[in-house]
Design a protein around this motif. Sequence first.
Motif, short mmCIF file in Angstrom:
data_model
loop_
_atom_site.label_atom_id
_atom_site.label_comp_id
_atom_site.label_asym_id
_atom_site.label_seq_id
_atom_site.Cartn_x
_atom_site.Cartn_y
_atom_site.Cartn_z
N TRP B 115 12.70 1.88 7.52
CA TRP B 115 11.50 1.90 8.36
C TRP B 115 11.44 3.04 9.37
O TRP B 115 10.37 3.35 9.88
N ASP C 160 -7.30 -8.75 -3.16
CA ASP C 160 -6.47 -9.79 -2.57
C ASP C 160 -7.29 -10.50 -1.50
O ASP C 160 -7.48 -9.98 -0.40
N ASN C 163 -4.13 -12.91 0.92
CA ASN C 163 -2.92 -12.51 1.62
C ASN C 163 -3.10 -11.28 2.48
O ASN C 163 -2.20 -10.88 3.18
N THR C 164 -4.23 -10.63 2.35
CA THR C 164 -4.31 -9.29 2.88
C THR C 164 -4.36 -9.29 4.40
O THR C 164 -4.77 -10.25 5.02
N ARG C 165 -3.92 -8.17 5.00
CA ARG C 165 -3.80 -8.11 6.45
C ARG C 165 -5.16 -8.27 7.12
O ARG C 165 -5.29 -8.91 8.15
N GLU C 312 1.15 8.10 1.89
CA GLU C 312 1.69 6.75 1.97
C GLU C 312 0.68 5.79 2.57
O GLU C 312 0.56 4.64 2.13
N MET C 315 -1.73 4.79 -0.10
CA MET C 315 -1.13 3.86 -1.07
C MET C 315 -0.96 2.47 -0.45
O MET C 315 -1.16 1.45 -1.11
N GLU C 316 -0.55 2.44 0.82
CA GLU C 316 -0.38 1.15 1.48
C GLU C 316 -1.71 0.41 1.58
O GLU C 316 -1.79 -0.81 1.40
N MET C 319 -2.46 -1.11 -1.64
CA MET C 319 -1.63 -2.28 -1.93
C MET C 319 -2.06 -3.50 -1.14
O MET C 319 -1.92 -4.62 -1.61
N THR C 320 -2.57 -3.30 0.06
CA THR C 320 -3.01 -4.49 0.80
C THR C 320 -4.35 -4.98 0.28
O THR C 320 -4.64 -6.17 0.31
N GLY D 575 3.36 2.92 -1.78
CA GLY D 575 2.68 2.03 -0.85
C GLY D 575 3.53 0.84 -0.46
O GLY D 575 3.01 -0.17 0.01
N ALA D 576 4.85 0.94 -0.68
CA ALA D 576 5.74 -0.18 -0.38
C ALA D 576 5.58 -0.60 1.08
O ALA D 576 5.45 0.24 1.96
N GLY D 577 5.60 -1.88 1.29
CA GLY D 577 5.44 -2.39 2.65
C GLY D 577 3.99 -2.68 3.01
O GLY D 577 3.72 -3.40 3.95
N GLY D 578 3.06 -2.11 2.24
CA GLY D 578 1.66 -2.30 2.59
C GLY D 578 1.08 -3.60 2.08
O GLY D 578 0.06 -4.06 2.57
N ARG D 579 1.74 -4.19 1.11
CA ARG D 579 1.24 -5.41 0.47
C ARG D 579 1.04 -6.51 1.51
O ARG D 579 1.84 -6.67 2.42
N GLY D 580 -0.05 -7.27 1.33
CA GLY D 580 -0.30 -8.42 2.18
C GLY D 580 -0.43 -8.03 3.64
O GLY D 580 -1.17 -7.11 3.98
N GLU D 581 0.32 -8.71 4.47
CA GLU D 581 0.17 -8.47 5.90
C GLU D 581 0.93 -7.26 6.39
O GLU D 581 0.87 -6.89 7.55
N GLY D 582 1.69 -6.64 5.49
CA GLY D 582 2.52 -5.52 5.91
C GLY D 582 1.77 -4.26 6.26
O GLY D 582 2.34 -3.32 6.79
N PHE D 583 0.47 -4.23 5.98
CA PHE D 583 -0.31 -3.00 6.14
C PHE D 583 -0.36 -2.54 7.59
O PHE D 583 -0.39 -1.34 7.87
#
Lengths: 87, 181, 416, 969
Positions: B115, C160, C163-165, C312, C315-316, C319-320, D575-583
């Motif tokens: 991180w 999503d 689950n999404t933020r 990044e 991409m993040e 993914m969300t 995009g690792a970490g962005g999934r779900g609430e991690g964004f």
Amino acid sequence: MRLTCPLCGDRDRREFYYYGAEDYLHRPAEGAPLAEWDNYLHLRDNPAGVLRDLWYHEAGCAQWLLVTRNTVTHEILGTELVAERKA
Amino acid sequence: MPELIAKSALEGRSVTLGNVTLAEVAVGPITSLAVFPAGGKAVAKGLKVLGLAMPEPGTFAEKKGARIVWTGREQAFLMGVDAPPLEGAALTDQTDGWAVLSVSGAGMADVLARWVPVDLRLAAFPVGRVMRTQLNHMNVVILRIGDHAVEIMVFRSMARTAWHEIETAMHMVAARAGVKI
Amino acid sequence: MRYSGLKVITEGLFGNKGWTPAWRDPAPKAEYDVVIIGGGGHGLATAYYLAKNHGITNVAVLEKGYLGGGNVGRNTTIVRANYMIPGNTEFYSHSMKLWEGMEADLNYNVMHSQRGLINLFHSDGQRDYWVRRGNAMINQGDDAILLEREGVREHLPYLDFENTRFPIYGGLLHPRGGSARHDAVAWGYARGADKRGVDLIQNCEVTGIDIENGVVRGVQTTRGAIRAKKVGIIVAGRSSQVAAMAGMRLPIESHILQAFVTEGLKPVINHVVSFGMGHFYISQSDKGGLVFGGDLDFYASYAARGNLPMVEHVMEAGMTLMPMIGRAKVLRSWGGIMDMSPDGSPVIDKTHVEGLFLDCGWNYGGFKAVPASGWCMAHLMATGNHHEVAAKFRLDRFATGHLLDEEGTGSQHNLH
Amino acid sequence: MRIDGKGLIDRTKPVRFRFDGKDYAGYKGDTLASALLANDVRLVGRSFKYHRPRGVLTAGSEEPNALVEVVGPSNQTPNVRATMQEVFEGLVAQSQNRLGSLRFDLLAVNDYLSPFLSAGFYYKTFMWPRAFWEGLYEPIIRRAAGLGSLSGKHDEGTYEKAFAFCDVLVIGSGPSGLIAALTAGRAGADVILCEESHALGGRLLSAGGTIGGVPAGEWVAQVVAELQALPNVRIMPRTTVTGAYDHGTYGALERVGLHKPARPNLPRECFWRIVAKHAVLASGALERPVAFENNDRPGIMMASAVRTYLNRYGVVPGKRVTLFANTDAARATARELMAAGVTVAAIIDPRPDASGVEECPVHVGAEVVGSRGRLGLSGIQVRKGSEVFEIETDCLAMSGGWNPTIHLTCHMNGRPRWDEDLAAFVPMEGAVQGLLAVGAANGSMSTHGALATGHAAAMKAVEALGRKVSVAVPEAEDMPYRLKALWAVEGKGRAWLDFANDVTTKDVKLAAQEGYRSVEHMKRYTTQGMAPDQGKNSNVAALAVLADATGRGIPETGVTTFRPPYVPVSIAAMGAGGRGEGFAPQRFLTSDQASRDRHAPMIEAGLWYRPSYFPKPGEATWREACDREVTMVRQAVGIADVSTLGKIDIQGKDAGRFLDFVYTNTFSTLPVGRVRYGLMLREDGLVLDDGTSARLGENHYLMTTTTAAAGLVMRHLDFVHQAFCADWQVRFISVTESWAQFAVAGPKARALVNSFLESPVELPFMGVAPVRIGGVDGRLFRISFSGEEGYEIAVPTRYGEALFRDLVARAETMGGGPYGMEALNVLRIEKGFITHAEIHGRISAYDIGMEKMVSAKKDCIGKAAATRPGLWGPEREQLVGLKTHAPISSGAHLFVPGTEVHRETDQGYVTSVGWSPTVGAWLGLGFLKDGRARIGEKVRLVDHLRGLDVICEVCHPVFHDPEGEKLRA
């Protein structure tokens, strides 16, 4: 891309917020004509080459940096603190 | 009259996975000292009673339970003790603004490397150094308190996210430890 | 040569020997009525409409590299007319109409596909903003449909929703929004302009602008001096450099915008989808690649390449929003140089030099504007009057405060 | 076919896997490609456009043909290179891009239509009738195009990203990479060695030969063992460096768990950001095919791949192998095959001066001009002089020479240099700062050349790091590299350049014929090089064909740009970490749990979560709860957590002066113990934010910002301070997180507040005072965002939850309770207070009727630009209130009743609405042209999207208590 913060050292670009060219440091005096404000706020040399611009070490020490760099090669030629700038 | 019960952000929880331990730690009072122009001398005098001085950029020092941590240009956090009377600086209580997480163990640097976008190798970030940087998308202060130990200060409201990120990384690092290359 | 399905078949039967060049490769003449600096989408469209609408065919387009080598060939190909502010709405509405007739007009299949654009919103405040915008679109005569969460789910079941933020509250569907094949737009205009007599001159870099007594006389180039009665600067990210040749300092800062394409995949995304919390927009090309992008790299640059933090972030965001794309692999990323203006809107205007015109400041929305920009710039250069749908794109509006700031982010160039 | 005694696979560990529904056996150490070839499976895929049968071409990540779907228990991964996927027990893969079975793909009809599907055909047709493009043609094209399939299901896999730092990054572990890593490692530098494959050694694993007198494999093992023992060397196998970025940053993709069954928490992939002071590019070279008619059949492979399958995997892809190659080096493949007992039917060498002496027939000065075999190669046609003859063969190993793998050196716009001797592009030195290309990547093709250049580059890095080391370069083969450039064999049929995108030499020539002569035009027109291999196998040959067609040399023709990533990288990895609430981080209030305990729906407010409303039993809709909460505040007392507002502690002798500079109005004159509303502009004269600031002491202020703009304002203050007044006696710091702050609002607010203070205080409206609550020091503000008598009470955050629960309990005894964002919004609309719904970035002080707040007596940020003529006058839309009895909506536009509704007649828009239980009407705030002059008029509110068309009364924006009597009570 990496920048060297004079206080924090070598850091990833993701820690910084970008504002724009150093023009923003040369705020017109009170009462200056609107043309000067246009020049200050909007008009830019926008060089393809060496540029001095303003970066904020937002995720670090919260200092504004005056960075000298090349907009074509991304080479960094120098960084200094805005608060302690020489000119 | 209300009875106000104090609560820390994460209620002091801790977890160990593999060779890394994550825990919320209590560090006592935190006071920001922001030195005014020409205030340096007065501040030095005020800090003398604690045996401390304003730290150099990127460093912290400790004396008898008091810790002074560089946090910015002409700024430091005094931690662990109440601030002495001090001229020449703006003093601001920051005690409640932060949650402090300790990450320790042999895999600490591997976990944080998931991180934190800075060089955590001991040579680049030795014990006694501090940095303001990011933990994923959160701004943090990281203190190197041991070869394999750091304390991470994160905004209190984001403590749960910080915990979650670090714990997730601990799981992934632990899962890898079983991986043969 | 006229293109058609029949022509493809007859040529195919005879070994495809009969196809002729899409455009000539002329040497520059000593003088033209109009010189357009910049052979990108806007420059080529301007030349095309000068010839087609105004009968001005003694025109040269000077391109320092290859035709369509700038942003028209490196964007995410989105075509939309979903603006909010008067001054912009009528312009993009006009552009959309030109898109809708482009293939027939150019006799070139640019694969304009109105597959529908959905702008998602993620809070009540964002909904209000998009409703205001959607109503402005309809007031302009364009189309917009408000979708609540379930409506979005019907169109985009793969998002999503759980689950999404930033939960999906709904979206604004712009049915006429869509995409096109970007290179084909440049080539189609180039071919159309060439057919009408315009000289398209590649590998010809302008090195100076000749001005006498406040009147433009021509340009200096790497292939010699060229006299011209009128000169148009239409060079996007390079606007500041070329304008400086005429002594101008522009309200422009050049920035990098990256975009991405994945390996080819069978169809999974049928719309253009735009995320509302952090920049992310995506569509799937006819070849099957997911084409997507995000925000600027945010630092002034001419490097035409980007860095990882924004990669990044994009991409993040993907993914969300739509974690089903996780296993698609990014094949290629690229960067374009964007001429960012202080209110996010463009300039189509005269300059202080008589006969010298300027078309710039497209920020990162220039692709969809190509036809109307060409149309209006040609109108201005031919008639000396601003076209009514581009009347507010004035160079002096920053000085006077007549701003066209869709995003409300103010005069900082990179925030639009 | 497997060959006994060859290969580095572990024959003690058999592995079962499945391909297209059939079970096969392989060994640990196999790739899917090697295992399929071992099982004599040659047909593995279909091409993109013509759906031609395709087999394995290469043994690396550049593979254009053998792309498959790997099917996991919960999801599938498309476009996996069979040449990179290691087999493991239970691996399931299937072929892709076919309609029907792989053997009988119905779309193979396209192959027969190929005369009509030439380069760019789609630009010339499908235009009429217009509706048919979207309705008919495009859907058919879309379905036929694409390669593998996504499942459409969320990717629930585990992915990670990580950062790494080193002195020397070595990219590739062939001879040059290994010696570079060893040199730097022995010198004590921190080294990261990335190897794309699962095993280190690069080409040395595929070839024989000796290094320093020992077999190459043994040398590799020795070096690897030493590197593993060095604590300063980190070896990263299965890691491809994908991109070079500014200032020593490299992206790299590690395949962490893709070679084994899924395991919880084990990442599938990790995307690394590696920061290196120096880098050594030891990426080797890629062998290039030769274009001849029907050169794409399964069984036609790269010569080096055949060699790799033999030596590394113990597999021969055929029983009668032929070799078509234009270098001496490629002959080794044939010799090693023969040594292993495989029949080599012939060697075809186009060089007239090449040696004709081998232990098999050699046709010197000959070319392969065609092939046959529908689903796999069965024979080739060879032309020598004027004679054409057939050779039966089921495997043709071809080589047109080598292209140095220079991609990373071009990622920062570096242009490669054409090397006439190599007939290839080599890196331009210095193209990437700090990176040196070595070995074959830099055109040093021999093993000796690789070792020598790898060593030299590492020595340079070591010296620059101020270290010393002495490493001897071992002896190795130093054969000169001789070739006759051969890109395409002359012939009439289709000869493939880009296997993956089905681009033939005809397509490139057609592009040139049609004027697409620039290399970029050719690429874009034909799609040459745009497939999954990004032209790794074909770009240079295509360029040569174009050069030939346009009568130019290769250097003048130019080269397209290599862009990152070097190999495709999954979106999930980057995009690792962005999934779900991690964004984005989640920010929680101290009252969060207490609100959830009361079943309040929590909604996002920026990064924060705030309660929307607090439902009571029997309330069916949010509106019922909201109406109740509004009435509760108006009639009794309500509690709301307002801790999300930004709070900035400002101190120093010049603190007042500083506030005067950043606010339009004056704060230096504010008495201690008082609070003032302030308006802040951007330097362009439009409103940035608003809020209250309190003077806590002579040199001490507390500024509040809106929730939305807290970070923005802090950055702005830092800029103004550091850029314009760094020498002033002022210091400030955020205390947003330090204080939990609660609004207590309503006619019973004062009674409630005084019930818990240690000593009751009488505060005037807009007053502030220190208070003690239960032994805790806090602050009490008398401010209101509701229009009622209101207080905000702040305590250190650790006491926030306790205080919130206490306040709510007290309020409930007084007929009050908590209220949420919905009620808060209605309350402020009733009072005409603005939020960022109104100050949305295009709004001036004039627009909201606050132009008089811009002090004439002093300069402030934004003052000058706010005077621009476009920001004043009746053409501006000004803040007004709207009132009506029918539901209205935000985002609606305003028109003069009776006029037509379109852009030209548009008079404004609505920013906020709510049903006001207090006023008994729908209220709105909005902006109306010359609105202040139109109060009392009627406007028509139109929301097309929601089908609303309502006449409203234009009002002053303050509906409730316009005189402010309740505030001041």
